[in-house]
Design an enzyme around this catalytic site. Sequence first.
Site, mmCIF file in Angstrom:
data_model
loop_
_atom_site.group_PDB
_atom_site.id
_atom_site.type_symbol
_atom_site.label_atom_id
_atom_site.label_comp_id
_atom_site.label_asym_id
_atom_site.label_seq_id
_atom_site.Cartn_x
_atom_site.Cartn_y
_atom_site.Cartn_z
ATOM 1 N N ARG A 1 6.769 -43.943 -31.147
ATOM 2 C CA ARG A 1 7.888 -44.536 -31.869
ATOM 3 C C ARG A 1 8.845 -45.284 -30.942
ATOM 4 N NH1 ARG A 1 9.727 -39.291 -35.184
ATOM 5 N NH2 ARG A 1 9.101 -38.345 -33.192
ATOM 6 N N ASP B 1 3.688 -39.743 -28.869
ATOM 7 C CA ASP B 1 4.773 -40.249 -29.719
ATOM 8 C C ASP B 1 4.994 -41.714 -29.357
ATOM 9 O OD1 ASP B 1 7.049 -40.781 -31.205
ATOM 10 O OD2 ASP B 1 7.995 -38.854 -30.762
#
Length: 206
Positions: free
Chosen positions: A138, A136
């Site tokens: 982000r 991930d």
Amino acid sequence: MVKQIQQKNATAMKRQAEAMIPTPWGEFNMVAFSESDEDWMPHLALIHKDADPSGPILVRLHSECITGDLFGSKRCDCGEQLAEALRLAAENGGVVLYLRQEGRGIGIINKLKAYNLQDKGMNTVDANIHLGLEVDARQYNIAIEMLQELGIDKINLLTNNPEKINAFDDAEIDVIARVPLIIKPQKENFDYLKTKQDEMGHLFKL
């Protein structure tokens, strides 16, 4: 009458343009945020016309998913999450932040490559690792800057993702409550959701 949410702090992420958008869920003021007015892919805030920043406000951080949001892919629950977030934002006078972080930050090309690996038996976590990518990638500091620019400092965070909650640990924005975002699994995305629950710690029970 739209309650005007005023600018509060100077940040790198600036309001570049805004307009009222009627949607199936209600009227939202769409605000485009970026560092430059020439950015073709700005981050977006959809602020319901009844949003009131003076108290805790319902906020959803939604990362772009072109396959789910636009084309209705059943490989994930993203499109359904976006629709439910907009419904709840309309119901509660809330805000949806649409962050241009396709594929948990890996982009659409790598996302399609990861899908090919998933079709061969890997889960979403293993596929990213196999491609040499983060599980991930982000960044939620973007969302924090957007909320600060909107003058919002108390939120009820609509999420199942503990990483989104943790992102506010050192921010000048108080998370008053976490609001679960419950989407019924489908046969096409059950394994994907099970991986998010078991390996990424998402806060739901299948």
